[in-house]
Write a protein that holds these residues in place. Structure first.
Motif, PDB file in Angstrom:
ATOM      1  N   TRP A   1     -14.093  -3.983  -0.439  1.00 30.26           N
ATOM      2  CA  TRP A   1     -15.127  -2.973  -0.681  1.00 30.26           C
ATOM      3  C   TRP A   1     -15.654  -3.084  -2.089  1.00 30.26           C
TER       4      TRP A   1
ATOM      5  N   TRP B   1      -8.054   8.727  10.403  1.00 21.56           N
ATOM      6  CA  TRP B   1      -8.453   8.469   9.025  1.00 21.56           C
ATOM      7  C   TRP B   1      -9.873   8.951   8.770  1.00 21.56           C
TER       8      TRP B   1
ATOM      9  N   LEU C   1       0.829  -1.196   0.000  1.00 21.76           N
ATOM     10  CA  LEU C   1       0.000   0.000   0.000  1.00 21.76           C
ATOM     11  C   LEU C   1       0.864   1.246   0.000  1.00 21.76           C
TER      12      LEU C   1
ATOM     13  N   ALA D   1      -0.905   6.817   1.509  1.00 19.40           N
ATOM     14  CA  ALA D   1      -2.101   7.621   1.742  1.00 19.40           C
ATOM     15  C   ALA D   1      -2.820   7.269   3.038  1.00 19.40           C
ATOM     16  N   ALA D   2      -2.865   5.989   3.393  1.00 19.92           N
ATOM     17  CA  ALA D   2      -3.606   5.597   4.598  1.00 19.92           C
ATOM     18  C   ALA D   2      -2.804   4.639   5.464  1.00 19.92           C
TER      19      ALA D   2
ATOM     20  N   ARG E   1     -10.914  -1.033  -0.118  1.00 22.80           N
ATOM     21  CA  ARG E   1     -10.684  -1.359  -1.528  1.00 22.80           C
ATOM     22  C   ARG E   1      -9.345  -2.054  -1.725  1.00 22.80           C
ATOM     23  N   HIS E   2      -8.302  -1.540  -1.062  1.00 19.38           N
ATOM     24  CA  HIS E   2      -6.973  -2.118  -1.235  1.00 19.38           C
ATOM     25  C   HIS E   2      -6.957  -3.591  -0.863  1.00 19.38           C
TER      26      HIS E   2
ATOM     27  N   PRO F   1     -13.116   8.529   3.388  1.00 19.11           N
ATOM     28  CA  PRO F   1     -12.462   8.092   2.142  1.00 19.11           C
ATOM     29  C   PRO F   1     -11.219   7.243   2.398  1.00 19.11           C
ATOM     30  N   GLN F   2     -10.467   7.539   3.445  1.00 19.29           N
ATOM     31  CA  GLN F   2      -9.272   6.740   3.734  1.00 19.29           C
ATOM     32  C   GLN F   2      -9.648   5.341   4.218  1.00 19.29           C
TER      33      GLN F   2
ATOM     34  N   GLU G   1     -12.368   3.778   3.345  1.00 15.57           N
ATOM     35  CA  GLU G   1     -12.830   3.102   2.142  1.00 15.57           C
ATOM     36  C   GLU G   1     -11.662   2.708   1.244  1.00 15.57           C
ATOM     37  N   GLN G   2     -10.601   3.516   1.232  1.00 13.19           N
ATOM     38  CA  GLN G   2      -9.409   3.171   0.457  1.00 13.19           C
ATOM     39  C   GLN G   2      -8.796   1.880   0.977  1.00 13.19           C
ATOM     40  N   MET G   3      -8.729   1.750   2.299  1.00 16.12           N
ATOM     41  CA  MET G   3      -8.181   0.531   2.883  1.00 16.12           C
ATOM     42  C   MET G   3      -9.046  -0.681   2.531  1.00 16.12           C
TER      43      MET G   3
END
Length: 333
Positions: A332, A317, A197, A200-201, A327-328, A320-321, A323-325
Motif C-alpha cells: 500500500w 475487517w 504481524l 490487530a488484523a 501496508r504490512h 483501516p484493517q 489497509e493495515q494488511m
C-alpha cells in the motif's frame, strides 16, 4: 552437532504427482515413494495426503479451510511444512496461507511442477530440492514459494507461465534467493520480508461460504455487465481490476453500483490489472471511483486481493484493517 530437521509434507495433488489415465493426467497417491530419490536423506520427512487429492484448478474455499485446520493441528510438531500443490492456483493458496498465518516462527514452503515427476525434462526434481533447501535457511519464518531454483515471498506472487519452468514470479519484489545444487543459496534477501504481524488484523476465523467476486474492466459493454452483477449478485467482497494506476471510465451506472455496494459495508478493493501496476490516487480519471468508496489496493495483485478479501469477510475487517494488511505486506502506498 546439528539436529536433523523434521519436515511435514502435505501433498494436495497437482501435476507434480500426476499419472496418465484414460481421461488425461490425474493426481496419484503414490508420489511419496516416487519422490524419495529427490528428497535426499538430510531431513526426516512425514507424508500426509490431503483428502481428496485434487487438480488445483478444482480448488475450493473448503480446501483452504481443511488445509488451514491441518496446519494449525500439525505445525507445532515439525520444523517446517512443505506443501505440494498444483500450479494453476498455487499462488492463490500461497497468498491465503501467508495472510492467514502472519506470525509464523517456522517456514511453510509451497512447490509443485509444470511437468509430472518422472516425465522427460520434468522440473519437479529441481523444485523439490529447492524447497527442501529452503528449510535450512535460519531466517525463513514465512510462507514462501520454491520454484525453478528460486524462492519467492508468497504475498504478491502470481503464476506467470504455463510454458516454461520459470512458472512463478513476484512482479513487485525480487526473489528471496536463488538456489542450485552445485552452489547452494545465492542472492538472499530474507531481510526484506516484513516482521511478524501484531494481533490487530490477524485472521482468527475462516468461512468457506464467503463470496468474493472479481471484475476486470475492459473497453466496451463490460462496465454495464459489472454494474448489473454488483446490483444482483450478493458479494462479501469485490476485487475490481481497473486500468493503470486504478482508473476507470466515468460510467454513471458503474459508479452508482460500486457506491451502493460500498455503502452496504462490502469492501471493494481496487487493483491494477497491470502486472507491475499500482492503484493509487494519481490521475483525475480515477477520482470518481475513489469517491465511490473503493479501497486503493496499491501494488496488490489479483491473487493477493482474493485471499485478503476472503479473510476480511470471514473476520469482519474494516477498511483501516484491510489497509493495515496492505501496508504490512509492503503493498500500500
Amino acid at each position: 552437532m546439528n539436529t536433523r530437521k523434521r519436515i511435514a509434507i502435505l501433498y494436495t495433488g497437482g501435476t507434480i504427482g500426476m499419472m496418465q489415465t484414460e481421461h488425461g493426467l490425474a493426481p496419484c497417491a503414490d508420489l511419496g515413494s516416487r519422490a524419495q530419490t529427490w528428497l535426499g536423506g538430510q531431513m526426516d520427512t512425514d507424508w500426509h495426503l490431503a483428502a481428496p487429492l485434487i487438480d488445483s484448478s478444482a480448488l475450493t474455499l473448503a480446501d483452504w479451510q481443511r488445509w488451514l485446520a491441518w496446519l494449525h493441528q500439525h505445525l507445532d510438531n515439525y520444523d517446517g511444512v512443505l506443501i505440494l500443490h498444483g500450479t494453476d492456483t498455487l499462488a492463490y493458496s500461497a497468498n491465503l496461507l501467508a495472510l492467514a498465518l502472519p506470525a509464523l516462527t517456522k517456514p511453510v514452503v509451497l512447490t509443485g511442477a509444470q511437468w509430472p515427476l518422472g516425465a522427460p525434462g520434468s522440473d519437479a526434481p529441481l523444485n523439490l530440492q529447492t524447497a527442501l533447501a529452503a528449510f535450512d535457511l535460519p531466517d525463513l519464518k514465512h510462507v514462501a514459494i520454491a520454484f525453478n531454483g528460486a524462492l519467492y515471498r508468497a504475498v504478491g506472487s502470481s503464476k506467470v507461465s504455463t510454458e516454461h519452468a520459470a512458472g512463478f514470479a513476484t512482479p513487485h519484489f525480487a526473489p528471496l534467493g536463488q538456489w542450485q545444487p552445485e552452489s547452494g543459496w545465492q542472492q538472499l534477501r530474507l531481510h526484506e520480508l516484513p516482521p511478524p504481524l501484531g494481533h490487530a488484523a490477524q485472521a482468527t476465523a475462516f468461512n468457506p461460504a464467503v463470496n468474493i467476486v472479481c471484475h476486470t474492466l475492459t473497453p466496451g459493454a463490460n462496465s454495464a455487465m459489472i454494474a448489473h452483477s454488483l446490483q444482483h449478485f450478493t458479494a462479501d467482497g469485490v476485487v475490481l481490476a481497473s486500468y493503470g494506476h486504478g482508473n476507470a471510465p466515468a460510467d454513471a451506472d458503474l459508479l452508482a453500483a460500486i457506491a451502493a455496494v460500498c455503502a452496504q459495508g462490502v469492501p471493494v478493493l481496487n487493483i491494477s490489472q497491470v502486472a507491475q501496476g499500482c492503484a493509487a490516487a494519481v490521475y483525475a480519471q480515477g477520482s470518481a471511483l475513489r469517491a465511490a468508496g473503493v479501497i486503493n489496493g496499491g501494488k496488490c495483485n489479483r491473487e493477493t486481493a482474493v485471499a485478503l478479501l476472503t479473510l476480511a469477510a470471514a473476520n469482519g475487517w474494516t477498511q483501516p484493517q484491510i489497509e493495515q494488511m496492505l501496508r504490512h505486506w509492503q503493498l500500500w502506498v
